[in-house]
Design an enzyme around this catalytic site. Structure first.
Site, PDB file in Angstrom:
ATOM      1  N   ASP A   9     -34.879  -4.058 109.645  1.00  0.00           N
ATOM      2  CA  ASP A   9     -35.326  -4.473 108.181  1.00  0.00           C
ATOM      3  C   ASP A   9     -34.316  -5.201 107.654  1.00  0.00           C
ATOM      4  O   ASP A   9     -33.113  -5.087 107.994  1.00  0.00           O
ATOM      5  CB  ASP A   9     -35.761  -3.100 107.713  1.00  0.00           C
ATOM      6  CG  ASP A   9     -36.097  -3.296 105.998  1.00  0.00           C
ATOM      7  OD1 ASP A   9     -36.844  -4.149 105.833  1.00  0.00           O
ATOM      8  OD2 ASP A   9     -35.243  -2.518 105.322  1.00  0.00           O
ATOM      9  N   ASP A  11     -33.731  -5.805 103.499  1.00  0.00           N
ATOM     10  CA  ASP A  11     -33.341  -5.396 102.105  1.00  0.00           C
ATOM     11  C   ASP A  11     -33.284  -3.785 102.287  1.00  0.00           C
ATOM     12  O   ASP A  11     -33.931  -3.085 102.730  1.00  0.00           O
ATOM     13  CB  ASP A  11     -34.426  -5.791 101.136  1.00  0.00           C
ATOM     14  CG  ASP A  11     -34.567  -7.195 101.063  1.00  0.00           C
ATOM     15  OD1 ASP A  11     -33.658  -7.983 101.539  1.00  0.00           O
ATOM     16  OD2 ASP A  11     -35.646  -7.511 100.308  1.00  0.00           O
TER      17      ASP A  11
HETATM   18 MG   LIG Z   1     -35.929  -2.363 103.405  1.00  0.00          MG
END
Ligand SMILES: [Mg+2]
Ligand SMILES: [Zn+2]
Length: 188
Positions: A9, A11
């Site tokens: 992932d 952020d």
């Molecule tokens: Mg995230």
């Protein structure tokens, strides 16, 4: 023969969770991101970012900013001797009914087609339970990091989740060390 990959992932997992990253100046790598990704590179694993970026669909920033941020990310990594083998982003909003937004497994499946990956031997590291659900939907192993939203998600949402991570790591570097052990030092 298809290979395992480590999906990341974006952020809250490799860069600081700052709400919508609506300007280059808001993109800041977490301190362990470069050594973590470099270790995966050195182990010969494919490293692929999978990210939902609905801010463009919401009108908060132009879609071109997502590409600019990813070019910046690759540049920062390259300076640290690390690289990503792919970056796959869903730019749609939750109401668009697209096929690619996580927790749907489409981004991982597309990467698997492009890069000849074995999802059943792959991992997805993320800071939200939606990432763990994404991993399960793709037939991969989900690892929750406690950076970004992770600590709050783990503390307050854990009890209600149908799918749990195979491991909880304080940060991306610890997640990577766990993955390399789980693969038995012989990833390919
Ligand atoms: Mg995230
Ligand atoms: Zn989408």
């Amino acid at each position: 023969m298809s290979q395992p990959a480590v999906f990341l992932d974006r952020d809250g997992t490799i860069n600081e969770q700052m709400g919508y990253i609506n300007h280059l100046s808001r993109f800041r790598l977490l301190p362990q991101a470069i050594p973590a990704i470099r270790r995966l590179n050195e182990a010969g694993l494919q490293v692929v970012v999978v990210t939902n970026q609905s801010g463009a669909a919401r009108g908060y920033f132009p879609a071109s900013l997502v590409d600019e941020i990813h070019a910046l990310l690759q540049k920062i990594l390259a300076a640290g001797g690390a690289h990503l083998d792919g970056i796959y982003a869903c730019l749609h909003g939750p109401a668009d009914g697209c096929a690619c937004r996580k927790p749907q497994p489409w981004l991982l499946e597309q990467a698997a087609r492009d890069l000849n990956l074995d999802l059943s031997r792959s991992y997805l590291v993320g800071d939200r339970y939606s990432d763990i659900q994404t991993a399960a939907n793709a037939g991969a192993k989900g690892i929750l990091v406690l950076t970004g939203y992770g600590r709050g998600e783990y503390e307050y949402l854990r009890a209600a989740q149908p799918v749990q991570p195979v491991h909880v790591a304080v940060d991306l570097l610890e997640a990577v060390e766990w993955i390399l052990q789980d693969l038995g030092g012989n990833p390919s």
